[in-house]
Design an enzyme around this catalytic site. Structure first.
Site, PDB file in Angstrom:
ATOM      1  CG  HIS A  42       3.405  -5.637  -2.606  1.00  0.00           C
ATOM      2  ND1 HIS A  42       1.895  -4.970  -3.536  1.00  0.00           N
ATOM      3  CD2 HIS A  42       4.654  -5.252  -3.209  1.00  0.00           C
ATOM      4  CE1 HIS A  42       2.967  -3.992  -4.282  1.00  0.00           C
ATOM      5  NE2 HIS A  42       4.279  -3.609  -3.625  1.00  0.00           N
ATOM      6  CD  GLU A  69       7.485  -4.418  -1.894  1.00  0.00           C
ATOM      7  OE1 GLU A  69       8.412  -3.414  -2.581  1.00  0.00           O
ATOM      8  OE2 GLU A  69       6.888  -3.851  -1.038  1.00  0.00           O
ATOM      9  CG  HIS A  84       4.000   2.263  -3.468  1.00  0.00           C
ATOM     10  ND1 HIS A  84       3.112   3.477  -4.118  1.00  0.00           N
ATOM     11  CD2 HIS A  84       5.099   1.208  -3.875  1.00  0.00           C
ATOM     12  CE1 HIS A  84       3.728   2.951  -5.671  1.00  0.00           C
ATOM     13  NE2 HIS A  84       4.485   1.587  -6.260  1.00  0.00           N
TER      14      HIS A  84
END
Length: 294
Positions: A42, A69, A84
């Site tokens: 992640h 990811e 993000h």
């Protein structure tokens, strides 16, 4: 996981294959390790390196994690960058460099300005000087490590046209050829409209919807999504069976991945419930849980 450098001949062959692959669907789910559970790092191995940086990708590769990811957004001058949050405040020194430009939105800074920011010092001193990568740079490293990419279009409603732009960038980097489509790429989003657009523009690309749609609506998502990437606490055995009972746009069984799972007991529980993939900040912990059976 290292790849040999391309020669002029292999580059030409790959380019030609990519032209044909645009019109042909992949024949297998990319993140399908032959019936096992796929582990996705992640934002890279973000428990051990600053998230969404090249260092986090490399750390995941060092841990032998085959998939990462990430999150993609757009700068003021139209560059796609991997980050993000929609603000630069949490993961860079932007407040120090530009104290008068709150709330420091990604979309209000140029790429040149963003490239001046330290995106690693907040995490640990040894990462000071780490930069926010462009999507192109990120893909380049993945081609070096051989990892697959679960690419999230982050809040695409803020960036009109980002679906086409992301696909164009993937295409220029050679990521829309048959090998990548078949084994190394999934585009995901919390936005159903963004996934519908992605599927319409490039039907061969596998897509994943982020969220936990009710069972009664799963069939609607299966029209444009190959995966349901659900928050872990909403996953039950019944939910997994309902997802797996459907086929996605590539006529393959709908996959169920879950996030963000960082403990061995949670990973074990979800595996027993029947998930296909686990998205985690601590991919080594999940891998160890899978192999130990605990």
């Amino acid at each position: 996981m290292r790849m040999r450098p391309r020669t002029a001949v292999t580059t030409a062959i790959t380019t030609l294959c990519g032209v044909f692959a645009l019109a042909l669907p992949a024949q297998a789910a990319p993140a399908d390790p032959g019936g096992g559970v796929t582990v996705f790092a992640h934002r890279g191995a973000s428990a051990y390196a600053p998230e969404n940086t090249l260092s986090s990708v490399q750390r995941a590769a060092d841990l032998h994690i085959s998939w990462v990811e990430n999150d993609v957004q757009r700068t003021r001058d139209g560059a796609l960058v991997v980050i993000h949050d929609t603000t630069l405040a949490r993961t860079t020194d932007v407040k120090k460099r530009y104290p008068k430009r709150a709330p420091w939105s990604v979309s209000s800074f140029t790429l040149a300005e963003i490239k001046q920011l330290d995106a690693g010092g907040w995490f640990a001193p040894r990462f000071r000087g780490e930069r926010i990568p462009t999507l192109q740079e990120y893909l380049g490293l993945l081609d070096h490590t051989g990892q697959g990419l679960l690419l999230e279009l982050k809040q695409p409603e803020l960036y009109p046209g980002i679906e086409r732009q992301a696909l164009d960038t993937l295409g220029r980097a050679g990521w829309l050829d048959r090998p990548h489509l078949a084994r190394r790429l999934v585009v995901q989003s919390f936005s159903a409209p963004a996934l519908r657009t992605t599927h319409r523009l490039r039907p061969a690309v596998h897509t994943g919807f982020l969220g936990n749609p009710p069972v009664t609506r799963l069939k609607q998502y299966a029209v444009f999504s190959d995966e349901i990437n659900a928050e872990q606490h909403g996953v039950t055995s019944a939910y997994a069976k309902a997802v797996h009972a459907l086929r996605g746009p590539h006529r393959l069984r709908l996959r169920l991945n879950t996030w963000t799972v960082d403990s061995a007991p949670a990973a074990t529980r979800l595996i027993e419930l029947g998930v296909d993939g686990i998205i985690t900040n601590r991919p080594d912990v999940v891998e160890n849980a899978m192999h130990s059976g605990r």
